[in-house]
Design an enzyme around this catalytic site. Structure first.
Site, PDB file in Angstrom:
ATOM      1  N   ARG A 124       7.244  28.998 -28.131  1.00 42.59           N
ATOM      2  CA  ARG A 124       6.958  28.778 -26.709  1.00 42.59           C
ATOM      3  C   ARG A 124       7.941  27.729 -26.207  1.00 42.59           C
ATOM      4  NH1 ARG A 124       1.292  25.976 -28.303  1.00 42.59           N
ATOM      5  NH2 ARG A 124       2.132  24.080 -29.165  1.00 42.59           N
ATOM      6  N   ARG A 128       9.318  -2.246   7.254  1.00 44.43           N
ATOM      7  CA  ARG A 128       8.138  -2.716   7.999  1.00 44.43           C
ATOM      8  C   ARG A 128       8.287  -4.219   8.198  1.00 44.43           C
ATOM      9  NH1 ARG A 128       5.393   1.280   4.355  1.00 44.43           N
ATOM     10  NH2 ARG A 128       4.010   2.561   5.623  1.00 44.43           N
ATOM     11  N   ARG A 176      11.526  -1.138  11.863  1.00 47.14           N
ATOM     12  CA  ARG A 176      10.438  -0.871  12.798  1.00 47.14           C
ATOM     13  C   ARG A 176       9.965  -2.178  13.425  1.00 47.14           C
ATOM     14  NH1 ARG A 176       4.958   1.565  10.565  1.00 47.14           N
ATOM     15  NH2 ARG A 176       4.672  -0.565   9.812  1.00 47.14           N
ATOM     16  N   SER A 236      10.901   9.568  13.803  1.00 43.71           N
ATOM     17  CA  SER A 236      10.482   9.459  12.411  1.00 43.71           C
ATOM     18  C   SER A 236       8.976   9.672  12.366  1.00 43.71           C
ATOM     19  CB  SER A 236      10.854   8.087  11.848  1.00 43.71           C
ATOM     20  OG  SER A 236      10.392   7.989  10.529  1.00 43.71           O
ATOM     21  N   THR A 273       3.464   9.926   9.133  1.00 40.96           N
ATOM     22  CA  THR A 273       2.388  10.895   8.862  1.00 40.96           C
ATOM     23  C   THR A 273       1.117  10.239   8.328  1.00 40.96           C
ATOM     24  OG1 THR A 273       3.628  11.327   6.856  1.00 40.96           O
ATOM     25  CG2 THR A 273       3.720  13.009   8.590  1.00 40.96           C
TER      26      THR A 273
HETATM   27  C1  PEP Z   1       2.788   5.936   9.081  1.00 40.73           C
HETATM   28  O1  PEP Z   1       1.872   5.786   9.880  1.00 40.73           O
HETATM   29  O2  PEP Z   1       3.002   7.001   8.481  1.00 40.73           O
HETATM   30  C2  PEP Z   1       3.693   4.820   8.770  1.00 40.73           C
HETATM   31  C3  PEP Z   1       4.741   4.979   8.005  1.00 40.73           C
HETATM   32  O3  PEP Z   1       3.331   3.612   9.251  1.00 40.73           O
HETATM   33  P1  PEP Z   1       2.240   2.654   8.577  1.00 40.73           P
HETATM   34  O4  PEP Z   1       1.796   3.282   7.320  1.00 40.73           O
HETATM   35  O5  PEP Z   1       2.911   1.360   8.405  1.00 40.73           O
HETATM   36  O6  PEP Z   1       1.199   2.651   9.653  1.00 40.73           O
HETATM   37 MG    MG Z   2       1.921   4.051  11.146  1.00 44.15          MG
END
Ligand code: PEP
Ligand code: MG
Length: 943
Positions: A360, A582, A638, A827, A830
């Site tokens: 295998r 961030r 950001r 961007s 999510t």
């Molecule tokens: C998000 O919301 O997907 C994101 C990247 O921001 P954070 O997790 O810092 O809210």
């Molecule tokens: Mg966010």
């Protein structure tokens, strides 16, 4: 047991009429389609293929998975019509090929009955060896072989396996007798047992079966065969197999039912010219192109796999049986060049003749997979595309396993074989149930066993690593741990495990359950206590493979990184830029937080500006360093996102601190008064000096602290929001307190200007979070333009940067055409977009109801882990299409957690995103997943 369908099949085989064609369920190795693993199982298909390419496989046949499924679906548990007739016909074929007769007292044929589904599930289902033995055929076998000891050995093994697997007799009942006879005979190893001992064992085993089942051990060989076939089919629905399928997400589309392989027995325990072994065509631990295997002389296959005796390295066969070693090498080459994949195969040498019993694809850890992929492509055995597709992207995460810090000074307690790399520390546990119990309650445990068995699988899942005192690198423990990517040290013979006392002895030392140990699966060493670990480094092969991936992939892979150090690290993982910095994380450093708190507590814009002016140079320096580290790659910064109360302590913390401070103030005042009184009494001298805070100054300081904390508490009240994640955060905050965003924009652009002047090619991108409306963007853009002009004028340069927005609000998706007019990039955030689309709190859902939703099959996957393509994905698709309608050159990426998850990356590729951004250590995974997405394009054109 006796139904009309179970009588002697030779006599009872019903004629097959032309009117009612019977489905073909049974396939001889000579005829089965070696490519059809779904029908014949992996083992069966390979046995067919090996037979057909001329390898020396004992004759046999496969009963299909279709037969298994209809058997399991049948309420009265009878095999589907036609199966037994076809089995009888194929048994006759084996008889012809071997010149032996099944059930014949003079010249008996023995067979093995083995499981095998489409996907390899090592040790999860059952196998029975030496089937066809009874009191009569045993005599025949003795006459045939002239080796009485061997025959009784085969007999006792058969009774035990058949009893356990097919008749459900607990294994301990057999083990107890076996150990008892061994003890009485004063032998340590099984091979020390005499014919007489083995005869006694067989007889006592037969009695155990009779006692336990209330029936004599079945003597009719066809009845044995039928029971065995059913038992193997039943094992598909056994707990072990079900657990394994659940753990590895094996769906019915991947493997449905098990096939049964009936194979003429060949014996590795016929004397010193016989042997049995397991081998890999390359080293499965490192991937090195060397022959890797183990064997035992005068033994049956199960002895090697079960780790009951510690086997020898295959190279030793060059001395013991040089000609056979050469044949074995030939077999290795043929297997690899035919399958174009590393093979894990079993072989048996019976009286000087080599047989291949199964092959295998070798299960390997990520290190070995990467190395073999690159080397096999360089050897032109496979193409670069095949090399990339061989590895599941998730596997690369294993390469990020920690290793032991090489500077540690600890002396090892014991040494075993390095069976699966990686290092792990945890508390010792000595059985799988305890491992599961403690593991589930959050303890890190190491499962320590004499040897492991398939029924220990739940203990593997719960453990950080596995340590055994018996068995080799191909023992059950080693194979399973490697497959799971968990560290394993096997065969550490100095360790004596006592499961009952929950302890293990190593020389003079005793390890109790709960004691910490560390195992190093790379060296085989075992240590007492917890030893520090270090991050792994990238191998050259991995670099090469990922370079090939980048050449293929369409998506760029960025990293989420917030500090110069994490940017540097991301770069070493191959990040092509930073997709999310961030900035709030920069505020949390201990030297900065007090300034941030001042900014929050400020009552006027002026006070706020004072604090912000202190933050400006600090942020600027961070940006300069990050931009420089990443130059000339893009760095997306950001602007501040979280609600500002997050930088303050909670109300409860503040209340508690105030209580303490007030107590302290009373105590400090009391002590200060005492010293003042002592002074009045002339009882005060130099030795009784009042130190801070027990003097007037101290009391004053405590008072100031109380005032500050009260102010903070008031601010916490003022900032209180019922739903902070949907509240005053992101761009809403930036527009309420423009000076915060302005300071950040100034810090980014001044950092860029200084870098540009120093001729560093930097690419900053300013990103606005939580946007739901184009006007929000226009107003922030106005700050940017104003600051940009000022800096350009002051420095006499033209700044190059991009301005963009996160898309993490549902309204942003559906008004993407309007937002796109204001920006150069989108961007997808999510994490928030998933929260917003489902209206599930990202903070709470995973601990509250998502596990139940998974259990009840309401949601198959956790949408915070795997992108919900059906819901969130549709919104993303709108946003991409509409955004690019107004701004065709719009750059679009994703920076939520999904940006590092392979299935989600495939979806992002299909949407036509420009990049994915994920945490640094997931960058290699994402790079490979991006290549897979491109390579799988033709298959995934459903979008
Ligand atoms: C998000 O919301 O997907 C994101 C990247 O921001 P954070 O997790 O810092 O809210
Ligand atoms: Mg966010």
């Amino acid at each position: 047991m006796s139904t009309p369908d179970t009588l002697d099949l030779r006599k009872e085989a019903p004629p097959v009429t032309k009117e009612k064609p019977v489905k073909k369920f049974v396939f001889a190795f000579k005829e089965g389609d070696g490519k059809n693993k779904q029908l014949l199982g992996g083992k069966g298909a390979n046995l067919c293929e090996m037979t057909q390419i001329g390898l020396n496989v004992p004759p046999g046949f496969v009963i299909s998975t279709e037969a298994c499924l209809s058997y399991l679906a049948n309420a009265n548990h009878s095999l589907p019509g036609g199966v037994l007739t076809q089995v009888t016909e194929h048994m006759q074929e084996i008889e012809k090929a071997t010149g032996k007769i099944f059930g014949d007292p003079k010249n008996p044929l023995l067979v093995s009955v083995r499981s095998g589904s489409a996907l390899s599930m090592p040790g999860m289902m059952d196998t029975i060896l030496n089937l066809g033995l009874n009191q009569q055929t045993l005599k025949g076998l003795i006459a045939q072989t002239g080796n009485e000891r061997f025959c009784y050995d085969a007999y006792r093994r058969f009774i035990q396996l058949f009893g356990k697997v097919a008749l459900s007799v607990p294994d301990e009942k057999f083990e107890k007798i076996f150990e008892d006879v061994k003890r009485k005979a004063g032998v340590k190893l099984d091979i020390g047992l005499s014919t007489e001992n083995l005869r006694e064992i067989s007889e006592r085993f037969l009695l155990v079966v009779k006692e336990y089942t209330g029936q004599p051990f079945p003597a009719d060989v066809f009845q044995q065969l039928e029971i065995a076939i059913k038992a193997v089919f039943n094992s598909w629905m056994g707990k072990r197999a079900i657990d394994y399928r659940r753990e590895f997400n094996i769906t019915p589309q991947m493997a449905n039912g098990t096939a049964v392989n009936v194979v003429a027995m060949v014996f590795g325990n016929m004397g010193n010219d016989s042997a049995t072994g397991v081998a890999f065509t390359r080293d499965p631990g490192t991937g090195e192109n060397i022959f890797f295997g183990e064997y035992l002389v005068n033994a049956q296959g199960e002895d090697v796999v079960a780790g009951i005796r510690t086997p020898k390295a295959v190279l030793q066969l060059t001395e013991e049986m040089p000609d056979l070693y050469r044949q074995l090498e030939e077999l290795r080459d043929k297997l690899e060049s035919h399958y174009k994949e590393v093979q894990d195969f079993e072989f048996t040498i019976e009286k000087g003749v080599l047989y291949c019993l199964q092959t295998r694809n070798g299960k390997m850890n990520a290190t070995a997979m990467v190395r073999t992929s690159v080397e096999m492509a360089k050897e032109k055995l496979i193409s670069k595309t095949e090399a990339l597709l061989r590895l599941k992207p998730e596997m690369l995460e294993q390469l990020l396993h920690p290793r032991l810090d090489s500077f540690h000074k600890s002396e090892p307690l014991a040494q075993g074989l390095p069976a699966s790399p990686g290092a792990a520390s945890g508390q010792c546990v000595f059985d799988a149930d305890r491992a599961e119990l403690l593991g589930r309650s959050g303890h890190k445990v190491i499962l320590v066993r004499e040897e492991t068995k398939p029924e220990d699988i739940h203990g593997f899942f719960a453990s950080q690593g596995i340590l055994t005192s018996r068995g080799g690198k191909t023992s059950h423990a080693a194979v399973v741990a490697r497959g799971m990517g968990k560290p394993c040290v096997a065969g550490a013979e100095g360790i004596h495990v006592d499961v009952k006392l929950r302890q293990a002895k190593i020389g003079e030392r005793t390890l109790h359950e709960g004691d910490y140990i560390t195992i190093d699966g790379g060296t085989g060493y075992v240590y007492q206590g917890v030893i520090p670990t270090v991050e792994p480094t990238f191998s050259d092969e991995l670099k090469t493979l990922l370079q090939w991936a980048d050449e293929v992939a369409q998506l760029k892979v960025m990293a989420n990184a917030d500090t110069p150090e994490s940017a540097q690290k991301a770069l070493s993982y191959g990040a092509m830029g930073i997709g999310l910095c961030r900035t709030e994380r920069m505020f949390n450093a201990p030297d900065r937080l007090p300034i941030v708190v001042e900014m929050i507590l400020a009552n006027t814009e002026e006070e706020r500006l004072t604090a912000l002016n202190q933050l400006l140079p600090i942020q600027k320096q961070d940006f300069k360093e990050i931009l420089t580290v990443m130059a000339p790659r893009p760095v997306t910064v950001r602007l501040l996102d979280p609600p500002i109360h997050e930088f303050l302590p909670t109300e409860d913390e503040l209340r508690e601190e105030l209580v303490h401070l007030r107590h302290l103030k009373d105590t400090a005042s009391g002590v200060t008064n005492l010293f003042n009184s002592l002074r009045l009494l002339h009882a005060y001298d130099e030795h009784t000096k009042a130190e801070l805070p027990f003097n007037e100054k101290g009391v004053e300081l405590i008072d100031q602290a109380i005032v500050k904390k009260e102010l903070m508490l008031k601010k916490v009240h003022d900032l209180f929001e019922v739903n902070p994640m949907l509240g005053h955060r992101g761009v809403r905050l930036g527009l309420t307190y423009p000076e915060i965003y302005k300071m950040q924009i100034q810090a980014i652009l001044e950092a860029a200007a200084e870098c540009q002047k120093a001729k560093v090619d930097v690419r900053p991108e300013i990103m606005v979070p939580q946007v739901c409306n184009a006007e929000e963007l226009r107003q922030v853009r106005a700050y940017v333009d104003e600051i940009k002009q000022k800096i350009e004028k002051e420095n006499g340069i033209k700044l190059t940067f991009k301005f963009g927005t996160m898309i993490e609000v549902v309204r942003a998706c559906v008004t993407a055409d309007e937002l796109a007019k204001e920006v150069e990039f989108f961007s997808f955030g999510t994490n928030d977009l998933t929260q917003a689309t489902f209206s599930f709190s990202r903070e709470d859902a995973e601990n509250k109801f998502l596990p139940l939703y998974a259990e009840k099959n309401i949601l198959h996957d956790n949408p915070f882990e795997i992108l919900d393509t059906n819901g969130v994905g549709k919104l993303m698709r709108f946003a991409v299409e509409w955004g690019r309608k107004t701004t065709p050159e719009l750059k679009v990426g994703i920076c939520g957690e999904h940006g590092g998850q392979p299935d989600s990356i495939r979806f992002c590729h299909q949407l036509g995103l420009t990049y994915v951004s994920c945490s640094g250590p997931r960058v290699p995974v994402a790079r490979l997943a991006a290549a897979h997405a491109k390579l799988g394009e033709s298959k995934n054109s459903s979008l």
